[in-house]
Design an enzyme around this catalytic site. Structure first.
Site, short mmCIF file in Angstrom:
data_model
loop_
_atom_site.label_atom_id
_atom_site.label_comp_id
_atom_site.label_asym_id
_atom_site.label_seq_id
_atom_site.Cartn_x
_atom_site.Cartn_y
_atom_site.Cartn_z
N GLY A 97 -43.74 67.19 32.22
CA GLY A 97 -43.32 68.07 31.09
C GLY A 97 -43.06 69.44 31.37
CB CYS A 124 -45.42 66.03 37.55
SG CYS A 124 -44.60 67.74 37.84
CE1 TYR A 125 -48.11 71.16 30.93
CE2 TYR A 125 -48.40 68.93 29.89
CZ TYR A 125 -48.65 70.36 29.87
OH TYR A 125 -49.31 71.10 28.75
CG HIS A 210 -41.46 63.46 39.18
ND1 HIS A 210 -41.73 63.24 37.58
CD2 HIS A 210 -41.44 64.83 39.29
CE1 HIS A 210 -41.80 64.58 37.18
NE2 HIS A 210 -41.57 65.38 38.06
CD GLU A 212 -41.27 59.88 37.22
OE1 GLU A 212 -42.21 59.65 37.86
OE2 GLU A 212 -41.06 61.11 36.52
CB SER A 264 -20.94 43.85 15.73
OG SER A 264 -21.81 43.62 16.79
N GLY A 265 -20.28 40.80 17.03
CA GLY A 265 -19.77 40.22 18.13
C GLY A 265 -20.41 40.69 19.42
N GLY A 266 -21.14 41.80 19.17
CA GLY A 266 -21.95 42.57 20.37
C GLY A 266 -23.24 41.95 20.66
CB VAL A 267 -25.08 41.68 23.74
CG1 VAL A 267 -25.41 43.31 24.20
CG2 VAL A 267 -26.41 41.12 24.43
CG ASP A 268 -27.38 45.92 21.03
OD1 ASP A 268 -27.51 45.36 22.25
OD2 ASP A 268 -26.90 47.10 20.85
CB SER A 269 -25.62 42.01 15.78
OG SER A 269 -24.54 41.92 16.37
CE LYS A 410 -25.90 46.88 25.23
NZ LYS A 410 -25.63 47.10 23.84
#
Ligand code: XMP
Length: 554
Positions: A97, A124-125, A210, A212, A264-269, A410
């Protein structure tokens, strides 16, 4: 309005009104080879909590933990135990942070972190918070330490360093450091500038560096050691397990209610709808609004995949004329976005009203949206664009939300899509904006310009795929500018459109870099567009990164 509605032809997709394309054939073949996700082993139901002290890296920590197949959620440092205990936490990570622990109002860990007796990793913090709250002392470093350092272990056998050599490169970014250990803690490692770079007492560990970030090459080993060896987690969180859990969760939430979902044709929906369909079958109705602003062949593909192959109840609404009429004379990008967003909601509401009583609205909201809206609550940020997303649907409909992807990144949605046996072509699709080709046509949108852009877009895609670059790029597409230029073809003067090609690499669309496409690929794209699309006589390549540019031109 009524007249407009009547122009939107509406029909339910049936099995014999479409052809089956190649990618569906491939998907079908694969179907027989894999066990159905419902048969996958049950998830462990274990989680790690990442307590967020406002670090730019909190999201990265969460991603890394998930890469170790451990489910985790980012929670604010103000969260109560009651709000998180249901996740069945087996470990806690305190993030970094920007603050200093002695600043007035500096965020600290809630007392339940210590009362829970769960393993804790302070980064760290987060390490400084541990030191302060457990009775040690933190002070400003004589030398601030940013960048590379070499970490030397004081003793062998610490589980968090299992399998690592005695000295490893790490990435530091701190101004404060531990001046005095809390009672019962030992200094496990040091660097040239930090005598106490790692501290530990039983399963409570603090890291000044860190783990990560990619600049700490063995950082994933250290995180894995914490998760598996210190917390005793099994790393059982896989896309298959997610699918099983999500299906159960949806069944529980929805009961015998009815759900609608905009595709929508997209992957999420696609993934959200498929999960809900697996969970509650015909209680789900999907609505696919063809706004006439889609890519060539897109509506047919969506209808084939969802209506025919996956067998979902699908309402295919051809509202293209309605949208085009609404866009007549509109040249301002924001006005375009708003017009499309509003029209979409109207069409959707009209269709939903015909279905009778509906209880739930499914949305493909992802975890980054959730994190962003949590942090945005406290931040005043300038609006760059009004995003229209098929997920962001009518609040006025008073439906309860089903958001099965709410805690996924995603790439995890893509993993779930594969576990659900969606075709790879759908799972790895590049993002496509809700307002579609309209925001890639500068100036007024007309049928003629849409056809020109579709032809150019097809060529860009074809060449990008042919060169095997599709998956490397976040997005690649054509933009129809409102500029015209003079050219020569044969012995004739031409006066045609200027088309811009845009290809970017990105992790999350927040920032992006223009892709260094090979010259040969650019040459083929340019050549084909000018030769195959009569109205275009010049092709340019957009070499602007984001920021200062945005990915889409409008
Ligand atoms: P920009 O142009 O803001 O785009 O850099 C970032 C990412 O978002 C996509 N995009 C949208 N997606 N509705 C969407 O669903 C929208 O209104 C919209 N506008 C931009 C864009 O394609 C890129 O991936």
């Amino acid at each position: 309005m009524e007249q407009q509605a009547s122009q939107a032809s509406r029909r339910v997709a049936t099995s014999d009104d479409v052809e089956v394309s190649t990618y569906l054939e491939i998907a079908k073949e694969k179907k027989g080879q894999q066990p159905l996700p419902q048969e996958a082993p049950k998830a462990q139901g274990e989680a790690v909590l990442v307590i967020d002290f406002g670090s730019q890296y909190s999201r990265l920590i969460a991603r890394r933990v998930r890469e170790c197949h451990v489910y985790c959620e980012i929670v604010p440092y103000t969260a109560s135990w009651e709000s998180v205990s249901g996740l069945n936490p087996k470990g806690i990570i305190l993030s970094g942070g920007p603050a200093s622990v002695y600043e007035p109002g500096a965020p600290l860990a809630p007392t339940w972190v210590y009362e829970s007796k769960l393993p804790v990793l302070g980064i760290c913090y987060g390490m400084q918070v541990l030191a302060l709250q457990l009775g040690g002392r933190v002070s400003a470093s004589a030398r601030r330490e940013y960048g590379h350092a070499v970490l030397h272990q004081n003793e062998v056998g610490s589980p968090v360093f299992a399998g690592l050599p005695p000295s490893v490169p790490v990435w530091m970014s701190h101004g404060d450091q531990i001046a005095e250990l809390p009672p019962g803690f030992r200094a496990l490692a040091y660097t040239d500038s930090s005598p106490i770079a790692v501290m530990g007492s039983g399963s409570t560990i603090g890291l000044q560096f860190h783990p990560e970030v990619a600049h700490t090459p063995q950082g994933m080993d250290i995180l894995r050691n914490f998760l598996y060896k210190v917390c005793g987690l099994s790393g059982a969180w896989t896309p298959q397990n997610f699918v099983v859990q999500a299906i159960e969760g949806i069944r529980e939430q929805v009961g015998d209610g009815r759900v609608i979902c905009a595709l929508s044709g997209g992957v999420d929906s696609a993934v959200a709808a498929t999960l809900i369909h697996r969970a509650v079958g015909s209680q789900l109705t999907c609505i696919f609004v063809d706004n006439g602003l889609l890519r060539r062949d897109e509506p047919r593909r969506v209808v084939e995949l969802f209506g025919r192959y996956l067998g979902l109840n699908l309402l295919h609404v051809d509202a293209s004329r309605r949208f085009l009429r609404r866009l007549e004379g509109v040249t301002d990008p924001e006005q375009k976005r708003r017009a499309i967003g509003e029209e979409f909601i109207r069409v959707f509401e009209d269709e939903a009203a015909e279905l009778g009583h509906v209880d739930f609205l499914a949305q493909g909201t992802l975890y980054p949206d959730v994190i962003e809206s949590q942090t945005a609550e406290n931040q005043a940020s300038a609006k760059i664009k009004t995003h229209h997303n098929v997920g962001g649907l009518p609040a006025t409909m008073h439906l309860k939300l089903v958001e099965p992807l709410r805690y996924l990144f995603k790439d995890e949605v893509r993993g779930a899509g594969l576990a659900l046996e969606l075709p790879e072509e759908m799972v790895y699709r590049q993002p496509f904006p809700g307002p579609g080709l309209a925001i890639r046509i500068l100036g007024e949108v007309t049928q003629e310009k849409l056809e020109v852009l579709r032809a150019c877009d097809w060529i860009v895609m074809d060449e990008i795929k042919g060169a095997n670059l599709y998956r490397e790029l976040w997005q690649s597409f054509a933009v129809l500018t409102d500029a015209r230029s003079v050219g020569v073809m044969g012995d004739y003067r031409t006066y045609g459109y200027v088309v811009a090609v845009r290809a970017v690499t990105s992790q999350d669309a927040m920032t992006a870099d223009w892709a260094r496409l090979p010259y040969e690929v650019l040459a083929r794209i340019s050549n084909r567009i000018v030769n195959e699309v009569a109205q275009v006589n010049r092709v340019v390549y957009d070499i602007t990164s984001k920021p200062p540019g945005t990915i889409e031109w409008e």
